[in-house]
Design an enzyme around this catalytic site. Structure first.
Site, PDB file in Angstrom:
ATOM      1  CG  HIS A 126      -1.723   1.232   1.417  1.00 45.81           C
ATOM      2  ND1 HIS A 126      -2.992   1.391   0.918  1.00 45.81           N
ATOM      3  CD2 HIS A 126      -1.432   2.395   2.058  1.00 45.81           C
ATOM      4  CE1 HIS A 126      -3.454   2.588   1.237  1.00 45.81           C
ATOM      5  NE2 HIS A 126      -2.521   3.218   1.935  1.00 45.81           N
ATOM      6  CD  GLU A 127       1.974   3.419   3.763  1.00 46.55           C
ATOM      7  OE1 GLU A 127       2.215   4.512   3.198  1.00 46.55           O
ATOM      8  OE2 GLU A 127       0.989   3.244   4.501  1.00 46.55           O
ATOM      9  CD  GLU A 172      -4.763   6.423   2.151  1.00 49.08           C
ATOM     10  OE1 GLU A 172      -4.526   5.216   2.365  1.00 49.08           O
ATOM     11  OE2 GLU A 172      -3.883   7.303   2.173  1.00 49.08           O
ATOM     12  CG  HIS A 213       0.288   6.088  -0.591  1.00 50.85           C
ATOM     13  ND1 HIS A 213      -0.811   6.730  -1.121  1.00 50.85           N
ATOM     14  CD2 HIS A 213      -0.139   5.523   0.579  1.00 50.85           C
ATOM     15  CE1 HIS A 213      -1.863   6.564  -0.321  1.00 50.85           C
ATOM     16  NE2 HIS A 213      -1.471   5.830   0.711  1.00 50.85           N
TER      17      HIS A 213
END
Length: 287
Positions: free
Chosen positions: A143-144, A218, A147
């Site tokens: 997930h990071e 997100e 980003h």
């Protein structure tokens, strides 16, 4: 977490720029032309984007200092070796440079920050490490990394700069109209106080817009996590976070940093509800 820090730092830098402008004009006689629309807009853009980009360039350094992040230069144990190799593999798969890898002592949390996707920092907390399985940690890391791959910090900075510019520009136009007397003269003290008050009010609307986009990003990062490491890791990681009491989480309700709760607070939340994110992952993964 990184976004909240970026916004707070942006406000601090903006305040510093205002102080610098005050010192230059009052002690050195150096004035920024605000007498025309074009001059005012240039000043607003200079301050608006200046605050945002200075905050962005300092974001990694500030994150390390404020969160006490220990960067893993040489892995000291099996877990650190696994963590570094996992991030290295995902960064390669995502087509970005290898980020710095860090661990910080806090409740369950993780973040990515940095001004460039090839010069980023990905950090996980000790609480997250203790709470989650490696598959779940891998999902959070993915997930990071997503980003970083999506350039979210830069995009948020550009949005913040545009919003800052219009907040300053519109506030000063309205303040000049209100502070002008019948003879067309402007009371500088009144002008300053009104423009500052308007900037605070308009900044709330600007923040709500920024947070709306943050919630959108997100969802995209969750989808990127599915692409990088499969649906199970990020899904069960979020599900587990949803079971943790808000008092135990590092950010609590992150929008409480802005002093809002309840329905109004939902406009200032940087993350969507976990239930909504879980549903999005299921739909994206075709489950």
């Amino acid at each position: 977490m990184a976004l909240i820090m970026l916004i707070m730092m942006n406000l601090a830098v903006m305040a510093s720029l205002y102080i610098a402008l005050f010192v230059l004009s009052n002690f050195f006689g150096i004035y920024v032309d605000q007498g025309s629309m074009s001059g005012l807009f240039m000043m607003a853009a200079l301050f608006g984007f200046g605050g945002s980009f200075i905050s962005l360039f300092l974001s990694k350094w500030m994150a390390k200092r404020s969160m006490g992040v220990e960067v893993i230069e040489t892995p000291q144990n099996e877990f650190e070796r696994w963590l570094v190799s996992t991030i290295e593999k995902q960064a390669y798969d995502a087509g970005i440079g290898m980020p710095e890898v860090g661990i910080f002592n806090a409740a369950p949390n993780a973040f990515a920050t940095g001004w460039d996707k090839n010069n980023a920092l990905v950090a996980v907390s000790t609480g997250l490490i203790e709470m989650m399985s490696r598959e779940e940690i891998e999902g959070v890391i993915a997930h990071e990394i997503s980003h970083v791959k999506n350039g979210d910090m830069v995009t948020m900075t550009l949005m913040q700069g545009v919003l800052n510019t219009f907040v300053i520009f519109i506030s000063r136009i309205l303040a000049s109209m209100v502070a002008r007397d019948r003879n067309g003269n402007t009371n500088q003290g009144t002008y300053f106080m009104i423009s500052m008050a308007l900037e605070m009010v308009f900044s709330l609307f600007a923040t709500a817009i920024l947070m709306w986009y943050s919630r959108h990003r997100e969802y995209r990062a969750d989808e990127g996590a599915v692409d990088l490491s499969g649906a199970n890791g990020i899904y069960y990681a979020l599900a587990k976070l949803g079971q943790v009491s808000k008092e135990e989480l590092a950010l609590n309700d992150d929008y409480k940093a802005f002093g809002f709760v309840g329905f109004l607070g939902s406009f200032f939340a940087s993350h969507p509800p976990i239930e909504s994110r879980l549903q999005n992952i299921k739909e994206y993964a075709g489950a």
